[in-house]
Design a protein around this motif. Structure first.
Motif, PDB file in Angstrom:
ATOM      1  N   GLN A   5       0.849  -1.175   0.000  1.00  0.00           N
ATOM      2  CA  GLN A   5       0.000   0.000   0.000  1.00  0.00           C
ATOM      3  C   GLN A   5       0.893   1.235   0.000  1.00  0.00           C
ATOM      4  OE1 GLN A   5      -2.573  -0.427   3.334  1.00  0.00           O
ATOM      5  NE2 GLN A   5      -3.623  -2.171   2.476  1.00  0.00           N
ATOM      6  N   TYR A   6       1.077   1.785  -1.178  1.00  0.00           N
ATOM      7  CA  TYR A   6       1.953   2.940  -1.310  1.00  0.00           C
ATOM      8  C   TYR A   6       1.351   4.186  -0.662  1.00  0.00           C
ATOM      9  CZ  TYR A   6       4.785   0.112  -4.371  1.00  0.00           C
ATOM     10  OH  TYR A   6       5.591  -0.868  -4.867  1.00  0.00           O
ATOM     11  N   SER A   7       0.056   4.167  -0.424  1.00  0.00           N
ATOM     12  CA  SER A   7      -0.550   5.317   0.237  1.00  0.00           C
ATOM     13  C   SER A   7      -0.022   5.472   1.664  1.00  0.00           C
ATOM     14  CB  SER A   7      -2.073   5.178   0.253  1.00  0.00           C
ATOM     15  OG  SER A   7      -2.465   4.050   1.008  1.00  0.00           O
ATOM     16  N   GLN A   8       0.488   4.396   2.255  1.00  0.00           N
ATOM     17  CA  GLN A   8       1.063   4.488   3.598  1.00  0.00           C
ATOM     18  C   GLN A   8       2.271   5.418   3.615  1.00  0.00           C
ATOM     19  OE1 GLN A   8       1.860   0.480   4.800  1.00  0.00           O
ATOM     20  NE2 GLN A   8      -0.261   0.102   5.392  1.00  0.00           N
ATOM     21  N   LEU A   9       3.019   5.460   2.530  1.00  0.00           N
ATOM     22  CA  LEU A   9       4.161   6.379   2.448  1.00  0.00           C
ATOM     23  C   LEU A   9       3.688   7.832   2.504  1.00  0.00           C
ATOM     24  CD1 LEU A   9       6.172   4.626  -0.405  1.00  0.00           C
ATOM     25  CD2 LEU A   9       6.758   4.696   2.013  1.00  0.00           C
ATOM     26  N   ILE A  10       2.626   8.109   1.777  1.00  0.00           N
ATOM     27  CA  ILE A  10       2.104   9.471   1.755  1.00  0.00           C
ATOM     28  C   ILE A  10       1.564   9.861   3.128  1.00  0.00           C
ATOM     29  CG2 ILE A  10       0.332  10.963   0.746  1.00  0.00           C
ATOM     30  CD1 ILE A  10       0.626   9.192  -1.807  1.00  0.00           C
ATOM     31  N   TRP A  11       0.783   8.947   3.752  1.00  0.00           N
ATOM     32  CA  TRP A  11       0.228   9.247   5.071  1.00  0.00           C
ATOM     33  C   TRP A  11       1.327   9.422   6.119  1.00  0.00           C
ATOM     34  CZ3 TRP A  11      -4.179  11.316   5.348  1.00  0.00           C
ATOM     35  CH2 TRP A  11      -5.205  10.956   4.495  1.00  0.00           C
ATOM     36  N   ALA A  12       2.392   8.648   6.019  1.00  0.00           N
ATOM     37  CA  ALA A  12       3.492   8.784   6.972  1.00  0.00           C
ATOM     38  C   ALA A  12       4.140  10.161   6.858  1.00  0.00           C
ATOM     39  CB  ALA A  12       4.525   7.688   6.733  1.00  0.00           C
ATOM     40  N   ILE A  13       4.301  10.651   5.641  1.00  0.00           N
ATOM     41  CA  ILE A  13       4.880  11.975   5.445  1.00  0.00           C
ATOM     42  C   ILE A  13       3.943  13.061   5.977  1.00  0.00           C
ATOM     43  CG2 ILE A  13       5.573  13.664   3.693  1.00  0.00           C
ATOM     44  CD1 ILE A  13       6.586  11.259   2.032  1.00  0.00           C
ATOM     45  N   VAL A  14       2.653  12.919   5.669  1.00  0.00           N
ATOM     46  CA  VAL A  14       1.671  13.921   6.107  1.00  0.00           C
ATOM     47  C   VAL A  14       1.583  13.967   7.624  1.00  0.00           C
ATOM     48  CG1 VAL A  14      -0.791  14.489   6.112  1.00  0.00           C
ATOM     49  CG2 VAL A  14       0.338  13.864   3.973  1.00  0.00           C
ATOM     50  N   PHE A  15       1.430  12.805   8.267  1.00  0.00           N
ATOM     51  CA  PHE A  15       1.307  12.780   9.729  1.00  0.00           C
ATOM     52  C   PHE A  15       2.600  13.210  10.411  1.00  0.00           C
ATOM     53  CE2 PHE A  15      -2.276   9.506   9.391  1.00  0.00           C
ATOM     54  CZ  PHE A  15      -3.237  10.505   9.463  1.00  0.00           C
ATOM     55  N   GLY A  16       3.742  12.830   9.840  1.00  0.00           N
ATOM     56  CA  GLY A  16       5.015  13.272  10.406  1.00  0.00           C
ATOM     57  C   GLY A  16       5.158  14.780  10.357  1.00  0.00           C
ATOM     58  N   ALA A  17       4.699  15.386   9.275  1.00  0.00           N
ATOM     59  CA  ALA A  17       4.786  16.843   9.144  1.00  0.00           C
ATOM     60  C   ALA A  17       3.792  17.543  10.057  1.00  0.00           C
ATOM     61  CB  ALA A  17       4.542  17.244   7.686  1.00  0.00           C
ATOM     62  N   LEU A  18       2.559  17.029  10.123  1.00  0.00           N
ATOM     63  CA  LEU A  18       1.521  17.690  10.920  1.00  0.00           C
ATOM     64  C   LEU A  18       1.747  17.564  12.425  1.00  0.00           C
ATOM     65  CD1 LEU A  18      -1.750  16.780   8.993  1.00  0.00           C
ATOM     66  CD2 LEU A  18      -0.624  18.995   9.130  1.00  0.00           C
ATOM     67  N   PHE A  19       2.041  16.363  12.887  1.00  0.00           N
ATOM     68  CA  PHE A  19       2.094  16.115  14.326  1.00  0.00           C
ATOM     69  C   PHE A  19       3.483  16.255  14.941  1.00  0.00           C
ATOM     70  CE2 PHE A  19      -1.657  13.518  13.032  1.00  0.00           C
ATOM     71  CZ  PHE A  19      -2.610  14.319  13.628  1.00  0.00           C
ATOM     72  N   PHE A  20       4.514  15.996  14.152  1.00  0.00           N
ATOM     73  CA  PHE A  20       5.859  15.995  14.716  1.00  0.00           C
ATOM     74  C   PHE A  20       6.778  17.056  14.106  1.00  0.00           C
ATOM     75  CE2 PHE A  20       4.253  11.593  14.996  1.00  0.00           C
ATOM     76  CZ  PHE A  20       4.173  11.504  16.370  1.00  0.00           C
ATOM     77  N   GLY A  21       6.313  17.745  13.088  1.00  0.00           N
ATOM     78  CA  GLY A  21       7.130  18.777  12.461  1.00  0.00           C
ATOM     79  C   GLY A  21       8.340  18.208  11.742  1.00  0.00           C
ATOM     80  N   GLU A  22       8.262  16.958  11.311  1.00  0.00           N
ATOM     81  CA  GLU A  22       9.374  16.320  10.600  1.00  0.00           C
ATOM     82  C   GLU A  22       9.064  16.260   9.111  1.00  0.00           C
ATOM     83  OE1 GLU A  22      10.098  12.501  12.254  1.00  0.00           O
ATOM     84  OE2 GLU A  22      10.754  13.295  14.169  1.00  0.00           O
ATOM     85  N   TYR A  23      10.020  16.682   8.327  1.00  0.00           N
ATOM     86  CA  TYR A  23       9.859  16.666   6.887  1.00  0.00           C
ATOM     87  C   TYR A  23      10.954  15.799   6.286  1.00  0.00           C
ATOM     88  CZ  TYR A  23       6.839  20.596   7.888  1.00  0.00           C
ATOM     89  OH  TYR A  23       5.837  21.379   8.380  1.00  0.00           O
ATOM     90  N   PRO A  24      10.652  15.082   5.185  1.00  0.00           N
ATOM     91  CA  PRO A  24      11.673  14.218   4.589  1.00  0.00           C
ATOM     92  C   PRO A  24      12.810  15.034   3.985  1.00  0.00           C
ATOM     93  CG  PRO A  24       9.683  14.235   3.246  1.00  0.00           C
ATOM     94  CD  PRO A  24       9.379  14.998   4.488  1.00  0.00           C
ATOM     95  N   ASP A  25      14.026  14.571   4.203  1.00  0.00           N
ATOM     96  CA  ASP A  25      15.181  15.228   3.601  1.00  0.00           C
ATOM     97  C   ASP A  25      15.424  14.628   2.215  1.00  0.00           C
ATOM     98  OD1 ASP A  25      15.997  12.751   4.405  1.00  0.00           O
ATOM     99  OD2 ASP A  25      17.817  13.425   5.420  1.00  0.00           O
ATOM    100  N   TYR A  26      16.487  15.059   1.563  1.00  0.00           N
ATOM    101  CA  TYR A  26      16.717  14.621   0.197  1.00  0.00           C
ATOM    102  C   TYR A  26      17.009  13.128   0.114  1.00  0.00           C
ATOM    103  CZ  TYR A  26      21.765  14.621   1.019  1.00  0.00           C
ATOM    104  OH  TYR A  26      23.021  14.353   1.500  1.00  0.00           O
TER     105      TYR A  26
END
Length: 63
Positions: A5-26
């Motif tokens: 389920q590739y949508s899990q990758l998208i949700w992980a990025i969204v929730f990480g940004a919203l709740f933890f302020g973490e954004y993926p690096d390069y």
């Protein structure tokens, strides 16, 4: 082969940004692109037809 389920990758990025302020690096973005490209290549080169099966688990348990 287990379903992916590739949508899990998208949700992980969204929730990480919203709740933890973490954004993926390069490096994470490069890894994400590699995983998505490998999955897409696998689907495009697959000889067998993909058949989607309904998830009967929820219907049997009443969830």
């Amino acid at each position: 082969m287990a379903p992916v389920q590739y949508s899990q990758l998208i949700w992980a990025i969204v929730f990480g940004a919203l709740f933890f302020g973490e954004y993926p690096d390069y490096v994470a973005i490069i890894g994400l692109v590699i995983v998505l490209a490998a999955g897409l290549a696998n689907v495009l080169t697959e000889k067998l037809k993909i058949v989607w099966k309904p998830r009967l688990f929820f219907f049997r348990t009443g969830l």
